[in-house]
Design an enzyme around this catalytic site. Structure first.
Site, short mmCIF file in Angstrom:
data_model
loop_
_atom_site.label_atom_id
_atom_site.label_comp_id
_atom_site.label_asym_id
_atom_site.label_seq_id
_atom_site.Cartn_x
_atom_site.Cartn_y
_atom_site.Cartn_z
N ASP A 297 -49.62 125.42 38.71
CA ASP A 297 -51.02 125.46 39.20
C ASP A 297 -51.32 124.50 40.35
O ASP A 297 -52.44 123.98 40.44
CB ASP A 297 -52.01 125.11 38.06
CG ASP A 297 -52.12 126.21 37.03
OD1 ASP A 297 -51.48 127.26 37.21
OD2 ASP A 297 -52.84 126.01 36.05
N ASP A 521 -55.20 124.02 25.78
CA ASP A 521 -55.33 124.00 27.25
C ASP A 521 -56.33 122.94 27.71
O ASP A 521 -56.38 122.62 28.90
CB ASP A 521 -55.85 125.36 27.74
CG ASP A 521 -54.87 126.47 27.48
OD1 ASP A 521 -53.66 126.27 27.72
OD2 ASP A 521 -55.30 127.56 27.04
C1 BGC Z 1 -51.24 119.73 29.68
C2 BGC Z 1 -49.97 118.97 29.37
C3 BGC Z 1 -49.23 119.65 28.26
C4 BGC Z 1 -48.99 121.11 28.61
C5 BGC Z 1 -48.29 121.87 27.54
C6 BGC Z 1 -50.93 121.16 29.97
O1 BGC Z 1 -52.10 121.88 30.11
O2 BGC Z 1 -51.92 119.13 30.74
O3 BGC Z 1 -50.29 117.65 28.98
O4 BGC Z 1 -48.00 119.02 28.03
O5 BGC Z 1 -50.22 121.74 28.89
O6 BGC Z 1 -49.04 122.03 26.40
#
Ligand code: BGC
Length: 582
Positions: A297, A521
Site C-alpha cells: 500500500d 486491519d
Molecule cells: C499492520 C501490521 C500487521 C499486519 C498483519 C498490518 O495492517 O499494520 O502491524 O503486522 O497488518 O496483520
C-alpha cells in the site's frame, strides 16, 4: 603415492572470468586393504564473498564397489548447503557424501562426480584428506588455498551443469512447501475449530525494527528462518516475509501508520533494511527460497492520493515531494534482490484501487521508477503481489467486464463504476501485462493474497443477478458483498479465500495468505499505542465514509483491536464464510 594439485582457470572457460578456480587432485592406491584405492578431485568451481560451488570427481582405483561413501573434514568452518548427484550430510566439520542409486556402482578405474554449494567465512581450504568407503585416499595436508581475495559479489551466472538447486527458480513456489508461521498457527489452533486452517502458510510481517530481533514473547527473523530450516527438511521451502516499515508509512490510511516519520529514510535503510539483508544473506539460510513482499500500500498512494485527486491527503503529498517511498523501495529491492535466494515481489495494489485507466498506467510507471531507484534495476523484481490484506474477490463468475444489460455496459454499474476489471485474477493478469510493457521482465509472476477474499457462506449468490438493469445484474451476482469496493477494514461478511497454492493460473506464481487471517486491519475506536498506529474511521462501523469509498458506511466489524492484533470474532467469521468451504 602420487599427488598433483593443479590450479586451473576453469571459470574462464565457463565465462565467469572474475572468479578464480581451484582444484586439488588427491589419490592413493595403497591405503587400507590391497583391493581398495581411490582418487578424488575436489574442484572449487566458483566462489564469492560467503559462498562457493564445488565439483567432486571420485575415481575408484581399487576393486569394483556397488555403492560408495566419501568423507572429508573442513578446516575453516565451511558448510555444505545443497548438493546434487550425491546425498550430502554434515555434522560439525565432517561431511559425508553418499552415492545415489544410479551412480553407486564403480568399476575399477571407474569414476563419477557430484556437486554442491556451500558457504565459507573467508578462507576456503580444500579438504586435506578424503576417505572412500572408510579407506583414506590421502593422509597428507593439502597446501593449496582458494584465492586469498575472493570477489565480493556472486558470479553473474550460476554454474550450468548440473543446475544447483540454489539458483533462482522461475516460480519459487513450484515444487516447494511454504513456511507455516508457528506463532500464527498457534493462535489459529487455539480458536474453536481453528485447527482446520492452522497448518496454512501465512506471511511473516516485519512491520517495525523491533520485529527483526523479536523479543522474549515473539519470534525474530532468525527464529523464523531457523524454524523454516526445520520445516524444510530435504525439500524446497518458501518463506514469505513482508517488508513493511517505510518512512511515513501508509500516507492515506491511519490504521497502519508506522514508527518512522516521513523523513527517516536513513533509519529505514540502516536500521531496518540493512539488518534484514544481513540476516537473509547468512549462508545458513541459502537453501531457503525467501519471498519478500515489498511495502504494501505505498507507491500507488503517490498516484491516487496526491494533490489533483479528490482523495488527496497531506501526508501523501509529503511522501511524493520528499521521494522517500521511491527511495525506500528502490533501496530495499536492490539490497534484498542482491541476495541469490531472495525473490522480491512488489506490492501492486488491487483492482478496486488501481483498476481504473487513470490509475493503472501511472502506477506501473511509479513501480518502475522505484525499481530503478537507489541502484535497483527491474531485474531485481521477481514479480508483484496484489490484493494484499484486501478483500477483492478472486473471480467473479456471474458477470464479465464485457457484459451489458439492455445495451448498457456493466462498467456503468455503481459497483464497477468504469473500472477495467471485475476481480483480482483478471486484474493481476492485466497489471502483469502492463508492467512488462513498461520494462519489467517478461518472466515476472504475480501473487494474489487470497487470505480473506472467499465471500462464501449463505450470502454467496448462486448465479447471475436479474438482467433488468446493470445494477441489478451486477449486485445480484457479485460474490464480493462489501458495501463499496473502497472499503478495506475488517470487512463484515468476508471469508477465507482459496487455500495457498502454486501456479494456479497463467501468469500467477501462487495464491498466498500474506495477511494472516484473524489479524485486525485496524481498531474500531482510538486505542493509544506505541507503534505509531493511528485511528482510521474506516475501521469504525458507525463511520459514514469519505470520497474514497463513495461516502458509504465502512462495513467494518465492531470491537476490533489495533492492526496486527488477534481478532477472534473476525477469524471465526472468516472460517464461517470460507470459499472454498472448510
Ligand atoms: C499492520 C501490521 C500487521 C499486519 C498483519 C498490518 O495492517 O499494520 O502491524 O503486522 O497488518 O496483520
Amino acid at each position: 603415492m602420487s599427488r598433483t594439485i593443479p590450479r586451473t582457470a576453469l571459470l574462464a572457460a565457463l565465462g565467469l572470468v572474475t572468479v578464480a578456480g581451484t582444484t586439488a587432485t588427491v589419490f592413493d592406491t595403497t591405503a587400507g586393504a590391497a583391493t581398495a584405492g581411490c582418487k578424488v578431485e575436489y574442484r572449487i568451481t566458483n566462489q564469492w564473498n560467503t559462498g562457493f560451488g564445488a565439483n567432486v570427481v571420485v575415481t575408484n582405483t581399487g576393486d569394483p564397489v556397488a555403492a560408495w561413501t566419501l568423507e572429508w573434514t573442513y578446516a575453516n568452518g565451511q558448510q555444505v548447503t545443497q548438493g546434487w548427484n550425491a546425498t550430502l550430510a554434515q555434522s560439525g566439520a565432517a561431511v559425508t557424501a553418499k552415492s545415489m542409486s544410479y551412480n553407486g556402482r564403480l568399476a575399477t578405474g571407474g569414476s563419477t562426480s557430484f556437486g554442491f554449494n556451500g558457504s565459507h567465512n573467508g578462507t576456503n581450504a580444500i579438504p586435506a584428506t578424503f576417505k572412500l568407503n572408510g579407506v583414506t585416499c590421502n593422509g597428507a595436508t593439502d597446501p593449496s588455498q582458494p584465492p586469498t581475495t575472493p570477489p565480493t559479489s556472486p558470479p553473474t551466472a550460476p554454474p550450468t551443469t548440473p543446475p544447483p538447486s540454489g539458483s533462482q527458480a522461475d516460480n519459487p513456489y513450484a515444487g516447494a512447501k511454504v513456511y507455516v508461521n508457528p506463532e500464527w498457527s498457534a493462535k489459529a489452533a487455539a480458536e474453536p475449530a481453528g485447527s482446520r486452517v492452522a497448518d496454512q502458510p501465512t506471511g511473516v510481517w516485519l512491520d517495525r525494527i523491533a520485529a527483526i530481533t523479536g523479543s522474549a514473547g515473539s519470534m525474530g527473523l532468525r527464529d523464523h528462518l531457523d524454524a523454516a530450516l526445520t520445516q524444510k527438511g530435504g525439500g524446497e521451502l518458501v518463506v514469505q516475509l513482508v517488508i513493511y516499515n517505510l518512512p511515513g508509512r501508509d500516507c492515506a490510511a491511519l490504521a497502519s501508520n508506522g514508527e518512522l516519520g516521513p523523513t527517516e529514510i536513513d533509519k529505514y535503510k540502516t536500521q531496518y533494511i540493512d539488518p534484514i539483508a544481513a540476516i537473509l544473506a547468512d549462508p545458513k539460510y541459502a537453501g531457503l527460497r525467501i519471498v519478500t513482499t515489498v511495502e504494501i500500500d505505498s507507491l500507488p498512494n503517490l498516484v491516487t492520493n496526491v494533490s489533483g485527486r479528490p482523495t488527496a491527503t497531506a501526508n501523501c503529498d509529503v511522501m511524493k515531494a520528499n521521494g522517500n517511498y521511491i527511495k525506500g523501495v528502490g533501496y530495499a529491492l536492490n539490497k534484498l534482490g542482491s541476495i541469490a535466494n531472495v525473490y522480491n515481489y512488489v506490492d501492486a495494489g488491487h483492482h478496486g484501487w488501481l483498476g481504473w485507466d487513470d490509475n493503472l498506467g501511472p502506477s506501473a510507471e511509479i513501480l518502475k521508477q522505484a525499481a530503478t531507484a537507489e541502484g535497483s534495476t527491474p531485474s531485481k523484481v521477481h514479480g508483484f503481489i496484489v490484493n494484499t490484506a484486501n478483500y477483492s474477490a478472486l473471480k467473479e463468475d456471474n458477470f464479465k467486464i464485457g457484459d451489458s444489460v439492455n445495451g448498457t455496459s456493466v462498467r456503468q454499474s455503481k459497483w464497477i463504476d468504469w473500472n477495467r476489471y471485475t476481480d483480482e485474477l483478471s486484474y493481476a493478469q492485466g497489471m502483469r501485462t502492463k508492467l512488462v510493457s513498461v520494462g519489467f521482465d517478461a518472466g515476472i509472476g504475480m501473487l494474489i493474497d487470497t487470505s480473506r477474499n472467499g465471500w462464501g457462506g449463505a450470502a454467496r449468490p448462486a448465479g447471475p443477478g436479474a438482467p433488468t438493469s446493470v445494477d441489478a445484474y451486477v449486485d445480484g451476482g457479485r460474490y464480493d458483498r462489501r458495501i463499496h469496493l473502497g472499503n478495506w477494514c475488517n470487512q463484515a461478511g468476508a471469508g477465507l479465500g482459496e487455500r495457498p497454492q502454486a501456479a494456479p493460473a497463467a501468469g500467477i506464481d501462487a495464491y498466498v495468505w500474506i495477511k494472516p487471517p484473524g489479524e485486525s486491519d485496524g481498531a474500531s475506536r482510538e486505542i493509544p499505542n506505541d507503534e505509531g498506529k493511528g485511528f482510521d474511521r474506516m475501521c469504525d462501523p458507525t463511520y459514514t465514509g469519505n470520497a474514497r469509498n463513495g461516502n458509504s458506511m465502512s462495513g467494518a466489524l465492531p470491537d476490533a483491536p489495533l492492526s496486527g492484533q488477534w481478532f477472534s470474532a473476525q477469524f471465526q467469521e472468516l472460517m464461517k464464510n470460507a470459499h472454498p468451504a472448510l
